[in-house]
Design a protein around this motif. Structure first.
Motif, PDB file in Angstrom:
ATOM      1  N   ARG A   1     -80.429  97.546  23.063  1.00 48.48           N
ATOM      2  CA  ARG A   1     -80.030  98.521  22.048  1.00 48.48           C
ATOM      3  C   ARG A   1     -78.511  98.731  22.041  1.00 48.48           C
ATOM      4  NH1 ARG A   1     -84.963 100.541  23.909  1.00 48.48           N
ATOM      5  NH2 ARG A   1     -84.063 102.007  25.400  1.00 48.48           N
ATOM      6  N   LEU A   2     -77.902  98.753  23.222  1.00 53.20           N
ATOM      7  CA  LEU A   2     -76.442  98.885  23.291  1.00 53.20           C
ATOM      8  C   LEU A   2     -75.759  97.673  22.682  1.00 53.20           C
ATOM      9  CD1 LEU A   2     -75.724 100.364  26.852  1.00 53.20           C
ATOM     10  CD2 LEU A   2     -75.464 101.510  24.647  1.00 53.20           C
ATOM     11  N   ALA A   3     -76.285  96.484  22.953  1.00 52.24           N
ATOM     12  CA  ALA A   3     -75.700  95.263  22.404  1.00 52.24           C
ATOM     13  C   ALA A   3     -75.786  95.255  20.878  1.00 52.24           C
ATOM     14  CB  ALA A   3     -76.413  94.047  22.989  1.00 52.24           C
ATOM     15  N   GLU A   4     -76.909  95.721  20.360  1.00 54.64           N
ATOM     16  CA  GLU A   4     -77.065  95.802  18.903  1.00 54.64           C
ATOM     17  C   GLU A   4     -76.065  96.801  18.325  1.00 54.64           C
ATOM     18  OE1 GLU A   4     -80.537  96.707  15.558  1.00 54.64           O
ATOM     19  OE2 GLU A   4     -80.991  96.838  17.698  1.00 54.64           O
ATOM     20  N   GLN A   5     -75.905  97.939  19.006  1.00 56.20           N
ATOM     21  CA  GLN A   5     -74.954  98.954  18.564  1.00 56.20           C
ATOM     22  C   GLN A   5     -73.526  98.416  18.562  1.00 56.20           C
ATOM     23  OE1 GLN A   5     -75.238 102.670  20.806  1.00 56.20           O
ATOM     24  NE2 GLN A   5     -73.064 103.038  20.541  1.00 56.20           N
ATOM     25  N   ALA A   6     -73.197  97.622  19.592  1.00 56.38           N
ATOM     26  CA  ALA A   6     -71.840  97.078  19.715  1.00 56.38           C
ATOM     27  C   ALA A   6     -71.651  95.775  18.945  1.00 56.38           C
ATOM     28  CB  ALA A   6     -71.518  96.845  21.185  1.00 56.38           C
ATOM     29  N   ASP A   7     -72.726  95.277  18.327  1.00 51.86           N
ATOM     30  CA  ASP A   7     -72.708  94.000  17.596  1.00 51.86           C
ATOM     31  C   ASP A   7     -72.258  92.853  18.500  1.00 51.86           C
ATOM     32  OD1 ASP A   7     -73.148  92.399  15.384  1.00 51.86           O
ATOM     33  OD2 ASP A   7     -71.117  92.654  14.590  1.00 51.86           O
ATOM     34  N   ILE A   8     -72.843  92.807  19.695  1.00 51.81           N
ATOM     35  CA  ILE A   8     -72.531  91.773  20.675  1.00 51.81           C
ATOM     36  C   ILE A   8     -73.791  90.950  20.932  1.00 51.81           C
ATOM     37  CG2 ILE A   8     -71.841  91.305  23.073  1.00 51.81           C
ATOM     38  CD1 ILE A   8     -69.555  92.424  21.499  1.00 51.81           C
ATOM     39  N   PRO A   9     -73.800  89.662  20.600  1.00 49.14           N
ATOM     40  CA  PRO A   9     -74.973  88.847  20.929  1.00 49.14           C
ATOM     41  C   PRO A   9     -75.050  88.597  22.432  1.00 49.14           C
ATOM     42  CG  PRO A   9     -73.237  87.473  19.988  1.00 49.14           C
ATOM     43  CD  PRO A   9     -72.752  88.902  19.883  1.00 49.14           C
ATOM     44  N   MET A  10     -76.253  88.747  23.004  1.00 46.73           N
ATOM     45  CA  MET A  10     -76.450  88.528  24.437  1.00 46.73           C
ATOM     46  C   MET A  10     -77.698  87.651  24.648  1.00 46.73           C
ATOM     47  SD  MET A  10     -75.508  92.291  26.063  1.00 46.73           S
ATOM     48  CE  MET A  10     -75.503  91.651  27.757  1.00 46.73           C
ATOM     49  N   PRO A  11     -77.612  86.376  24.289  1.00 48.25           N
ATOM     50  CA  PRO A  11     -78.798  85.514  24.384  1.00 48.25           C
ATOM     51  C   PRO A  11     -79.320  85.346  25.802  1.00 48.25           C
ATOM     52  CG  PRO A  11     -76.803  84.223  23.926  1.00 48.25           C
ATOM     53  CD  PRO A  11     -76.446  85.658  23.742  1.00 48.25           C
ATOM     54  N   GLY A  12     -78.437  85.320  26.803  1.00 46.90           N
ATOM     55  CA  GLY A  12     -78.883  85.201  28.192  1.00 46.90           C
ATOM     56  C   GLY A  12     -79.692  86.408  28.621  1.00 46.90           C
ATOM     57  N   MET A  13     -79.222  87.570  28.231  1.00 48.12           N
ATOM     58  CA  MET A  13     -79.945  88.794  28.554  1.00 48.12           C
ATOM     59  C   MET A  13     -81.297  88.819  27.862  1.00 48.12           C
ATOM     60  SD  MET A  13     -80.919  91.974  27.229  1.00 48.12           S
ATOM     61  CE  MET A  13     -79.829  92.218  25.821  1.00 48.12           C
ATOM     62  N   GLU A  14     -81.334  88.400  26.605  1.00 49.43           N
ATOM     63  CA  GLU A  14     -82.593  88.416  25.861  1.00 49.43           C
ATOM     64  C   GLU A  14     -83.601  87.429  26.449  1.00 49.43           C
ATOM     65  OE1 GLU A  14     -83.567  90.554  23.821  1.00 49.43           O
ATOM     66  OE2 GLU A  14     -81.748  91.538  23.094  1.00 49.43           O
ATOM     67  N   THR A  15     -83.120  86.311  26.983  1.00 48.58           N
ATOM     68  CA  THR A  15     -84.011  85.361  27.648  1.00 48.58           C
ATOM     69  C   THR A  15     -84.641  86.010  28.876  1.00 48.58           C
ATOM     70  OG1 THR A  15     -82.758  83.428  26.894  1.00 48.58           O
ATOM     71  CG2 THR A  15     -84.132  83.151  28.852  1.00 48.58           C
ATOM     72  N   ALA A  16     -83.811  86.675  29.678  1.00 41.70           N
ATOM     73  CA  ALA A  16     -84.331  87.383  30.849  1.00 41.70           C
ATOM     74  C   ALA A  16     -85.274  88.495  30.424  1.00 41.70           C
ATOM     75  CB  ALA A  16     -83.179  87.951  31.672  1.00 41.70           C
ATOM     76  N   ARG A  17     -84.949  89.182  29.346  1.00 41.27           N
ATOM     77  CA  ARG A  17     -85.799  90.270  28.869  1.00 41.27           C
ATOM     78  C   ARG A  17     -87.178  89.755  28.478  1.00 41.27           C
ATOM     79  NH1 ARG A  17     -85.116  93.854  23.384  1.00 41.27           N
ATOM     80  NH2 ARG A  17     -86.511  95.559  23.970  1.00 41.27           N
ATOM     81  N   GLU A  18     -87.243  88.557  27.915  1.00 44.95           N
ATOM     82  CA  GLU A  18     -88.530  87.986  27.534  1.00 44.95           C
ATOM     83  C   GLU A  18     -89.400  87.725  28.773  1.00 44.95           C
ATOM     84  OE1 GLU A  18     -91.621  86.350  25.193  1.00 44.95           O
ATOM     85  OE2 GLU A  18     -89.991  87.760  24.793  1.00 44.95           O
ATOM     86  N   VAL A  19     -88.770  87.324  29.878  1.00 48.50           N
ATOM     87  CA  VAL A  19     -89.510  87.149  31.129  1.00 48.50           C
ATOM     88  C   VAL A  19     -90.109  88.484  31.564  1.00 48.50           C
ATOM     89  CG1 VAL A  19     -89.295  86.584  33.585  1.00 48.50           C
ATOM     90  CG2 VAL A  19     -88.147  85.165  31.869  1.00 48.50           C
ATOM     91  N   TYR A  20     -89.312  89.535  31.462  1.00 53.31           N
ATOM     92  CA  TYR A  20     -89.801  90.863  31.842  1.00 53.31           C
ATOM     93  C   TYR A  20     -90.911  91.341  30.905  1.00 53.31           C
ATOM     94  CZ  TYR A  20     -86.642  91.735  35.670  1.00 53.31           C
ATOM     95  OH  TYR A  20     -86.035  91.683  36.892  1.00 53.31           O
ATOM     96  N   ARG A  21     -90.770  91.037  29.627  1.00 47.15           N
ATOM     97  CA  ARG A  21     -91.819  91.414  28.678  1.00 47.15           C
ATOM     98  C   ARG A  21     -93.146  90.757  29.066  1.00 47.15           C
ATOM     99  NH1 ARG A  21     -94.594  89.526  24.702  1.00 47.15           N
ATOM    100  NH2 ARG A  21     -93.564  87.492  24.741  1.00 47.15           N
ATOM    101  N   LYS A  22     -93.090  89.490  29.464  1.00 42.87           N
ATOM    102  CA  LYS A  22     -94.304  88.787  29.871  1.00 42.87           C
ATOM    103  C   LYS A  22     -94.872  89.397  31.155  1.00 42.87           C
ATOM    104  CE  LYS A  22     -93.197  84.321  27.753  1.00 42.87           C
ATOM    105  NZ  LYS A  22     -92.881  82.889  28.008  1.00 42.87           N
ATOM    106  N   GLY A  23     -93.982  89.803  32.055  1.00 42.93           N
ATOM    107  CA  GLY A  23     -94.438  90.455  33.279  1.00 42.93           C
ATOM    108  C   GLY A  23     -95.167  91.750  32.992  1.00 42.93           C
TER     109      GLY A  23
END
Length: 288
Positions: free
Chosen positions: A243-265
């Motif tokens: 949400r902070l990255a979206e607010q700052a308009d900063i793409p964070m593909p590495g973070m989103e990849t890690a986040r997907e792992v957590y979502r699956k967990g």
């Protein structure tokens, strides 16, 4: 100075215990889990029946609760007890906007507020060697720094209210990205016949050496998922980062990849396990 502590979970319990041991005045405590309240009372704290009673008896209040909604609920409950000159320190990891909103409400009553989330996990909380990242008015920092050093070895002011949380989220997002890289490359090395111990030794010889691997490779090798910092808490933090990255308009593909792992967990039902249990997700344990 009488200190109140609200939130005696995995981290809060040990943080509060260090305050009790090191502070020369009363420490008032409360938690939804009465067993935790009684445990800290046995160590010298004053048990309270509710959060308002903590606030009523304290000059400085520390909160350490799981989520944004819990922080809002606590400060709504105790607001009538907040008086001019009091200090409130929220050490939870929550949404930036919520923390800043709470800081404004507290300051409007003539009190002072700091966000002071911590880094490292349960062993450091026990030892009093946490890192503490502080967002507060400049003149408040030297007042609260000695209290924070009961719990942490490294205490740094990052700027105004909210900046401690911003730094905590950046820290935890980076940890998740490092962790994901460790998970993937350790899994590859083991599949190709290299032991976890030899992998760790070889990594230590080069630029990829990192605290996370040093601390966790033995636990991963032995399949020890005992919780020091939960997968669900890091999942929460990555949601805040997104949400902070979206607010700052900063793409964070590495973070989103890690986040997907957590979502699956989380979908696999292992949210209560330690965050290193993401290794099992990357290994494919929960693929359909």
């Amino acid at each position: 100075m009488r200190i109140g502590f609200i939130g005696l979970g995995i981290m809060g319990e040990s943080m509060c215990e260090n305050i009790i041991k090191k502070h020369d005045d009363a420490v008032f405590v409360n938690d939804l889990n009465r067993a935790q309240v009684e445990k800290l009372a046995s160590l010298g704290a004053v048990a309270c029946e509710n959060n308002s009673q903590v606030a009523e008896n304290s000059d400085l209040i520390i909160t350490m609760v799981p989520k944004s909604e819990h922080v809002k609920a606590v400060y709504t409950e105790i607001l009538h007890e907040i008086k001019s000159g009091m200090i409130c320190i929220d050490m939870s990891t929550i949404d930036l906007a919520v923390s800043v909103e709470v800081s404004r409400i507290i300051k409007a009553r003539g009190a002072q507020f700091a966000d002071a989330p911590v880094v490292k996990s349960k062993p450091a909380a026990i030892d009093g060697t946490l890192g503490v990242l502080v967002g507060c008015d400049e003149e408040l920092f030297p007042v609260i720094e000695p209290i924070l050093k009961y719990m942490g070895r490294n205490v740094i002011r990052m700027g105004e209210n909210g900046k401690g949380l911003v730094m905590k989220i950046c820290h935890n997002a980076l940890c998740a990205e490092i962790q994901n890289g460790v998970n993937e490359t350790l899994l590859l090395a083991r599949k190709m016949g290299i032991s976890a111990e030899d992998y760790h030794t070889a990594i230590s010889y080069g630029g990829a050496q990192c605290f996370y691997l040093d601390a966790q490779w033995k636990n991963i090798e032995s399949e020890n998922w005992t919780t020091a910092f939960s997968l669900e808490n890091e999942n929460k933090d990555l949601g805040i980062c997104s949400r902070l990255a979206e607010q700052a308009d900063i793409p964070m593909p590495g973070m989103e990849t890690a986040r997907e792992v957590y979502r699956k967990g989380m979908e696999a039902g292992i949210g209560k396990e330690d965050w290193r249990a993401t290794y099992k997700v990357v290994r494919g344990d929960y693929n359909a």
